[in-house]
Scaffold this motif. Structure first.
Motif, PDB file in Angstrom:
ATOM      1  N   THR A   1       0.830  -1.205   0.000  1.00 44.71           N
ATOM      2  CA  THR A   1       0.000   0.000   0.000  1.00 44.71           C
ATOM      3  C   THR A   1       0.862   1.252   0.000  1.00 44.71           C
ATOM      4  O   THR A   1       0.604   2.204  -0.741  1.00 44.71           O
ATOM      5  CB  THR A   1      -0.926   0.003   1.230  1.00 44.71           C
TER       6      THR A   1
ATOM      7  N   ALA B   1       2.462   1.709  -3.473  1.00 44.64           N
ATOM      8  CA  ALA B   1       1.509   2.249  -4.442  1.00 44.64           C
ATOM      9  C   ALA B   1       1.250   3.729  -4.183  1.00 44.64           C
ATOM     10  O   ALA B   1       1.131   4.533  -5.114  1.00 44.64           O
ATOM     11  CB  ALA B   1       0.199   1.459  -4.384  1.00 44.64           C
ATOM     12  N   SER B   2       1.179   4.083  -2.899  1.00 42.88           N
ATOM     13  CA  SER B   2       0.945   5.478  -2.535  1.00 42.88           C
ATOM     14  C   SER B   2       2.108   6.369  -2.974  1.00 42.88           C
ATOM     15  O   SER B   2       1.891   7.457  -3.530  1.00 42.88           O
ATOM     16  CB  SER B   2       0.747   5.579  -1.021  1.00 42.88           C
ATOM     17  N   ARG B   3       3.340   5.895  -2.758  1.00 45.00           N
ATOM     18  CA  ARG B   3       4.507   6.679  -3.159  1.00 45.00           C
ATOM     19  C   ARG B   3       4.593   6.794  -4.679  1.00 45.00           C
ATOM     20  O   ARG B   3       4.981   7.826  -5.223  1.00 45.00           O
ATOM     21  CB  ARG B   3       5.787   6.012  -2.619  1.00 45.00           C
ATOM     22  N   PHE B   4       4.229   5.706  -5.361  1.00 46.90           N
ATOM     23  CA  PHE B   4       4.236   5.732  -6.828  1.00 46.90           C
ATOM     24  C   PHE B   4       3.261   6.781  -7.347  1.00 46.90           C
ATOM     25  O   PHE B   4       3.586   7.547  -8.268  1.00 46.90           O
ATOM     26  CB  PHE B   4       3.866   4.345  -7.359  1.00 46.90           C
ATOM     27  N   GLU B   5       2.083   6.854  -6.753  1.00 49.23           N
ATOM     28  CA  GLU B   5       1.102   7.858  -7.161  1.00 49.23           C
ATOM     29  C   GLU B   5       1.571   9.268  -6.807  1.00 49.23           C
ATOM     30  O   GLU B   5       1.308  10.223  -7.545  1.00 49.23           O
ATOM     31  CB  GLU B   5      -0.258   7.576  -6.495  1.00 49.23           C
ATOM     32  N   GLU B   6       2.275   9.404  -5.697  1.00 48.20           N
ATOM     33  CA  GLU B   6       2.844  10.711  -5.330  1.00 48.20           C
ATOM     34  C   GLU B   6       3.851  11.159  -6.386  1.00 48.20           C
ATOM     35  O   GLU B   6       3.895  12.336  -6.759  1.00 48.20           O
ATOM     36  CB  GLU B   6       3.533  10.625  -3.966  1.00 48.20           C
TER      37      GLU B   6
ATOM     38  N   ASN C   1       3.879  10.232  -9.561  1.00 45.83           N
ATOM     39  CA  ASN C   1       3.112  10.585 -10.765  1.00 45.83           C
ATOM     40  C   ASN C   1       2.473  11.965 -10.635  1.00 45.83           C
ATOM     41  O   ASN C   1       2.441  12.741 -11.599  1.00 45.83           O
ATOM     42  CB  ASN C   1       2.031   9.535 -11.028  1.00 45.83           C
ATOM     43  N   ALA C   2       1.956  12.252  -9.426  1.00 44.84           N
ATOM     44  CA  ALA C   2       1.329  13.555  -9.195  1.00 44.84           C
ATOM     45  C   ALA C   2       2.358  14.677  -9.303  1.00 44.84           C
ATOM     46  O   ALA C   2       2.084  15.746  -9.880  1.00 44.84           O
ATOM     47  CB  ALA C   2       0.654  13.574  -7.821  1.00 44.84           C
TER      48      ALA C   2
ATOM     49  N   SER D   1       3.096  15.252 -12.925  1.00 46.72           N
ATOM     50  CA  SER D   1       1.975  15.897 -13.624  1.00 46.72           C
ATOM     51  C   SER D   1       1.929  17.401 -13.378  1.00 46.72           C
ATOM     52  O   SER D   1       1.544  18.171 -14.265  1.00 46.72           O
ATOM     53  CB  SER D   1       0.647  15.263 -13.186  1.00 46.72           C
TER      54      SER D   1
ATOM     55  N   SER E   1       8.182   0.000 -14.862  1.00 48.41           N
ATOM     56  CA  SER E   1       7.296   1.173 -14.801  1.00 48.41           C
ATOM     57  C   SER E   1       7.922   2.305 -13.994  1.00 48.41           C
ATOM     58  O   SER E   1       7.821   3.473 -14.369  1.00 48.41           O
ATOM     59  CB  SER E   1       5.945   0.786 -14.205  1.00 48.41           C
TER      60      SER E   1
ATOM     61  N   ASN F   1       9.221   5.962 -15.489  1.00 49.03           N
ATOM     62  CA  ASN F   1       8.785   7.258 -14.957  1.00 49.03           C
ATOM     63  C   ASN F   1       9.966   8.077 -14.446  1.00 49.03           C
ATOM     64  O   ASN F   1       9.996   9.304 -14.586  1.00 49.03           O
ATOM     65  CB  ASN F   1       7.768   7.053 -13.833  1.00 49.03           C
TER      66      ASN F   1
END
Length: 252
Positions: free
Chosen positions: A27, A30-35, A37-38, A41, A64, A68
Motif C-alpha cells: 500500500t 503504491a501510494s509513493r508511486f502515485e505521489e 506521478n502527481a 503531472s 514502470s 517514470n
C-alpha cells in the motif's frame, strides 16, 4: 479436537501477522508511486525524481518505475540519467513501445544519433547473446553426435568431413558472436556533461576527445577510480567511474 482447532486458529493468526506487513508495504509503495506521478503531472520534476529514485533504491528495479524516473530526468534536462534509466527499463521489458519511443525521442532531441553498424555488427545482431550461446551449444552437441556416429557406422569420408566442417564454422561464428554481444551487453552511459576521454587514468591527464552526455560506451578494463572504455565510433580512453554508469547495476 480442541487442540486441533486451537492449532488452526494459531496458524491463521501467525499467517495474518506475517502477511500484514507485506500488505502495508504494498500500500505504501503504491501510494509513493502515485505521489511521484502527481509530482510529475504538476511539473515538479525534482520531487518526482526523488520519489521514483527512493522506490527503486528501497524496492528494486521495476520497468514502470524506471520509465517514470527516466521521463522525470528527461523533463529536468538530465539527458544521461534519462537514457540510463530508459536502458535499465529496457533490460526488464525489452519490447515496450513506450520505453523505446521515449528513448528514441530523447536521443533525437539531443542529436545523439547512432553510428551506422558495420556488416559484422549487423550479422552478430541477428540473434541475442542468449540465442548465439544456444546455437553454439547445439553445434557442439551435433559435432559430438557426428563423432559418435562415425565411430559406430563409418559414414562416407566426404559426407562426414562436410558436415563436421559446416558445424565447426557455425560453432566458431556463434562463439565470436556471443563474445561480441557479451562486450556490449552491459554498456555504460555517460551521465555527466563536458566529459572527455583521457589517455591515462590520472587526474589532469591529456584529453583524447570529448564525449557527449547520454552516449553509450563499452567497458574494457578498470584502474582505481577510472574505467577504460570504447565508444560507438571506436575511440578509446579513460573515464572517471562517476562519469559513466552501468546499465545493469552490480550488487555489492
Amino acid at each position: 479436537m480442541r487442540n486441533k482447532t486451537s492449532g488452526t486458529l494459531l496458524a491463521m493468526v501467525l499467517l495474518i501477522l506475517v502477511m500484514v506487513p507485506f500488505g502495508v508495504q504494498a500500500t505504501d509503495l503504491a501510494s509513493r508511486f502515485e505521489e511521484g506521478n502527481a509530482a510529475y503531472s504538476r511539473g515538479d520534476y525534482d520531487s518526482a525524481v526523488e520519489i521514483f529514485s527512493e522506490i527503486t533504491s528501497q524496492n528494486g528495479n521495476a520497468a514502470s518505475v524506471l520509465y517514470n524516473l527516466a521521463n522525470s530526468y528527461a523533463q529536468r534536462g538530465d539527458t544521461g540519467l534519462a537514457i540510463l534509466n530508459y536502458e535499465r527499463a529496457l533490460k526488464i521489458s525489452p519490447n515496450d513501445p513506450d520505453i523505446l519511443g521515449n528513448l528514441a525521442k530523447v536521443r533525437k532531441d539531443r542529436g545523439l544519433f547512432a553510428t551506422e553498424a558495420g556488416k559484422l555488427e549487423r550479422l552478430f545482431s541477428i540473434f541475442s547473446i542468449d540465442g548465439w550461446a544456444i546455437l553454439a551449444l547445439c553445434c557442439l552437441f551435433v559435432m559430438i553426435l557426428l563423432l559418435a556416429i562415425s565411430l559406430k557406422t563409418r559414414p562416407g569420408r566426404r559426407m562426414f568431413f562436410t558436415s563436421w566442417s559446416c558445424t565447426l564454422v557455425i560453432l566458431t561464428l556463434s562463439v565470436f558472436a556471443t563474445a561480441y554481444n557479451y562486450r556490449s551487453y552491459n554498456p555504460l552511459v555517460v551521465v555527466a556533461g563536458g566529459v572527455k576521454l583521457q589517455i591515462s587514468p590520472f587526474e589532469g591527464a591529456t584529453s583524447a576527445g570529448a564525449i557527449e552526455e547520454g552516449r553509450l560506451v563499452f567497458p574494457i578494463k578498470s584502474y582505481n577510480n577510472y574505467t577504460y572504455v570504447q565508444d560507438g565510433a571506436g575511440r578509446k580512453g579513460w573515464l572517471k567511474n562517476d562519469e559513466a554508469l552501468a546499465v545493469i547495476q552490480r550488487t555489492p
